[in-house]
Design a protein around this motif. Structure first.
Motif, short mmCIF file in Angstrom:
data_model
loop_
_atom_site.label_atom_id
_atom_site.label_comp_id
_atom_site.label_asym_id
_atom_site.label_seq_id
_atom_site.Cartn_x
_atom_site.Cartn_y
_atom_site.Cartn_z
N GLN A 1 0.85 -1.21 0.00
CA GLN A 1 0.00 0.00 0.00
C GLN A 1 0.88 1.25 0.00
N SER A 2 0.68 2.12 -0.96
CA SER A 2 1.51 3.33 -1.02
C SER A 2 0.66 4.58 -1.09
N VAL A 3 1.17 5.60 -0.42
CA VAL A 3 0.49 6.89 -0.39
C VAL A 3 1.40 7.95 -1.00
N ALA A 4 0.84 8.77 -1.86
CA ALA A 4 1.57 9.92 -2.40
C ALA A 4 1.08 11.17 -1.69
N ILE A 5 2.02 12.00 -1.25
CA ILE A 5 1.65 13.30 -0.68
C ILE A 5 2.07 14.37 -1.67
N LEU A 6 1.08 15.21 -2.01
CA LEU A 6 1.32 16.28 -2.98
C LEU A 6 1.00 17.61 -2.32
N GLY A 7 1.98 18.48 -2.17
CA GLY A 7 1.75 19.79 -1.58
C GLY A 7 1.37 20.81 -2.65
N ALA A 8 0.33 21.59 -2.36
CA ALA A 8 -0.13 22.61 -3.31
C ALA A 8 -0.23 23.96 -2.59
N PRO A 9 0.90 24.65 -2.46
CA PRO A 9 0.93 25.92 -1.72
C PRO A 9 0.37 27.06 -2.55
N PHE A 10 -0.94 27.14 -2.57
CA PHE A 10 -1.61 28.08 -3.48
C PHE A 10 -2.74 28.79 -2.76
N SER A 11 -2.89 30.11 -3.03
CA SER A 11 -3.88 30.89 -2.27
C SER A 11 -4.71 31.84 -3.12
N LYS A 12 -4.55 31.81 -4.46
CA LYS A 12 -5.20 32.83 -5.28
C LYS A 12 -6.67 32.56 -5.58
N GLY A 13 -7.21 31.49 -5.00
CA GLY A 13 -8.64 31.22 -5.14
C GLY A 13 -9.45 31.98 -4.11
N LEU B 1 2.76 14.53 9.62
CA LEU B 1 1.97 13.69 8.71
C LEU B 1 2.71 12.43 8.24
N VAL B 2 3.93 12.61 7.76
CA VAL B 2 4.63 11.46 7.15
C VAL B 2 4.86 10.36 8.18
N GLU B 3 5.26 10.75 9.39
CA GLU B 3 5.51 9.75 10.43
C GLU B 3 4.22 8.99 10.79
N ARG B 4 3.12 9.73 10.88
CA ARG B 4 1.85 9.08 11.22
C ARG B 4 1.44 8.06 10.17
N LEU B 5 1.66 8.40 8.89
CA LEU B 5 1.26 7.47 7.83
C LEU B 5 2.23 6.30 7.74
N SER B 6 3.50 6.55 8.02
CA SER B 6 4.46 5.45 8.04
C SER B 6 4.11 4.46 9.15
N ASN B 7 3.64 4.97 10.29
CA ASN B 7 3.23 4.10 11.39
C ASN B 7 2.03 3.23 11.02
N LEU B 8 1.27 3.67 10.01
CA LEU B 8 0.12 2.87 9.55
C LEU B 8 0.56 1.82 8.53
N ASP B 9 1.86 1.70 8.34
CA ASP B 9 2.43 0.70 7.43
C ASP B 9 2.27 1.05 5.96
N TYR B 10 2.21 2.33 5.65
CA TYR B 10 2.22 2.74 4.25
C TYR B 10 3.63 3.04 3.80
N GLU C 1 -10.34 2.05 17.73
CA GLU C 1 -10.38 0.84 18.56
C GLU C 1 -9.03 0.15 18.65
N GLY C 2 -8.06 0.66 17.90
CA GLY C 2 -6.75 0.01 17.88
C GLY C 2 -6.69 -1.03 16.78
N ALA C 3 -5.48 -1.51 16.50
CA ALA C 3 -5.28 -2.48 15.43
C ALA C 3 -4.03 -3.28 15.72
N HIS C 4 -3.88 -4.42 15.06
CA HIS C 4 -2.66 -5.21 15.26
C HIS C 4 -2.07 -5.59 13.92
N VAL C 5 -1.42 -4.60 13.31
CA VAL C 5 -0.80 -4.85 12.01
C VAL C 5 0.59 -5.45 12.21
N ALA C 6 1.35 -4.83 13.11
CA ALA C 6 2.76 -5.21 13.21
C ALA C 6 2.94 -6.56 13.92
N PHE C 7 2.07 -6.85 14.88
CA PHE C 7 2.22 -8.09 15.66
C PHE C 7 0.96 -8.93 15.54
#
Ligand code: ARG
Ligand code: MN
Ligand code: MN
Ligand code: MN
Length: 314
Positions: free
Chosen positions: A1-13, A31-40, A304-310
């Protein structure tokens, strides 16, 4: 499972400075650490670089049409590339006009996508109905086939055509809808759940009807466009157009948990986090860490918690 993070620093809207710092603020909240902890496997594509167009006169009372159009064209290509590469894509805004390019790029690869728009606002004004002129309040109007004959040709947007049907969209959290927007919602028969509906039905029933409306006929990719101002301003104060009476923390997290549980989330936008607008550093921190929480929850973090790693008791 892979996640792409795309930053869009834009404010003209929209007209307030600072929302372009959203991507950095959300990353700094972990953000990145939290998603890595989810095994992505997390692929952070960094921030897009948006051109500031010199000659960009108003169209009617709409400011920066070509700048917003060009930014969205660039974003569309990036989202389309990330989805095409097989990633679940997280787009960090920036203002909500970016949903135009994000949903359009997603649709390049997933033409049968459906859209869940979590927001205090409907963002479905046309340039003719918009009280402010701001394009972040008009994103959905650019996407909908059903509004094609109500939309003037806005300079900067000739690269795209509307592709979404009104029945493929559901709103959650509405509480500040302009009169012109209300006519559009009612005329097109768009499914929406205002805060009043959430009060009456409860968030559990709202999600049941939402997912049934979008997925009962067939399973298809979900685009979740999450405006942080959907949350109550007591939880997400650092945003440009806060409106009282918003989602509680638990309602917001329930929405993303239910979307995760479909297994169909394909692209998520998190927009309108403006770290320059909090009254205190704590107010900003509350908003950015809330943004990280909804993203983690949409990607499978459970209460509720999860047990992915163990898989066994160690
Ligand atoms: N409805 C108002 C407008 O058209 C406010 C829109 C706010 N949109 C947002 N993405 N925060 O200007
Ligand atoms: Mn700045
Ligand atoms: Mn909003
Ligand atoms: Mn919005």
């Amino acid at each position: 499972q892979s996640v792409a993070i795309l930053g869009a620093p834009f404010s003209k809207g929209q007209k307030r400075r600072g929302v372009e710092h959203g991507p950095k603020a959300i990353r700094d909240a972990g953000l990145v650490e939290r998603l890595s902890n989810l095994d992505y496997a997390v692929h952070d594509f960094g921030d897009l670089t948006f051109k500031h167009l010199e000659k960009d006169e108003h169209f009617m009372h709409v400011p920066f049409p070509r700048t917003v159009g060009r930014a969205n064209q660039l974003l569309s290509g990036a989202v389309s590339g990330a989805v095409g590469a097989g990633h679940t894509c997280i787009m960090l805004g920036g203002d909500h006009s970016l949903a135009i390019g994000s949903v359009e790029g997603h649709a390049q690869h997933c033409p049968d996508l459906c859209l869940i728009w979590v927001d205090a606002h409907a963002d479905i004004n046309t340039p003719l109905t918009s009280p402010s002129g701001n394009l972040h309040g008009q994103s959905v109007a650019f996407l909908l086939k059903d509004l094609q004959n109500k939309m003037p040709e806005v300079p900067g947007f000739s690269w795209m055509k509307p592709f979404l049907s009104a029945r493929d969209l559901v709103y959650i959290g509405l509480r500040d809808v302009d009169p012109g927007e209300h006519i559009i919602l009612k005329t097109l028969g768009i499914q929406y759940f205002s805060m009043r509906d959430i009060d009456r039905m409860g968030i559990q029933r709202v999600m049941e009807v939402t997912l049934d409306h979008l997925l009962a006929r067939k399973q298809r990719p979900i685009h979740l466009s999450f405006d942080i101002d959907a949350f109550d301003p007591s939880l997400a104060p650092a945003t440009g157009t806060p409106v009282n009476g918003g989602l509680t923390y638990r309602e917001g997290i329930y929405v993303t948990e239910e979307i995760h549980n479909t297994g169909l989330l394909s692209v998520m936008d998190v927009v309108e986090v403006n770290p320059t607008l909090g009254a205190t550093p704590e107010a900003v921190e509350a908003t950015t860490s809330l943004a990280v929480d909804v993203i983690a929850s949409a990607l499978g973090q459970t209460r509720e918690g999860a047990h992915v790693a163990f898989p066994k008791i160690p």
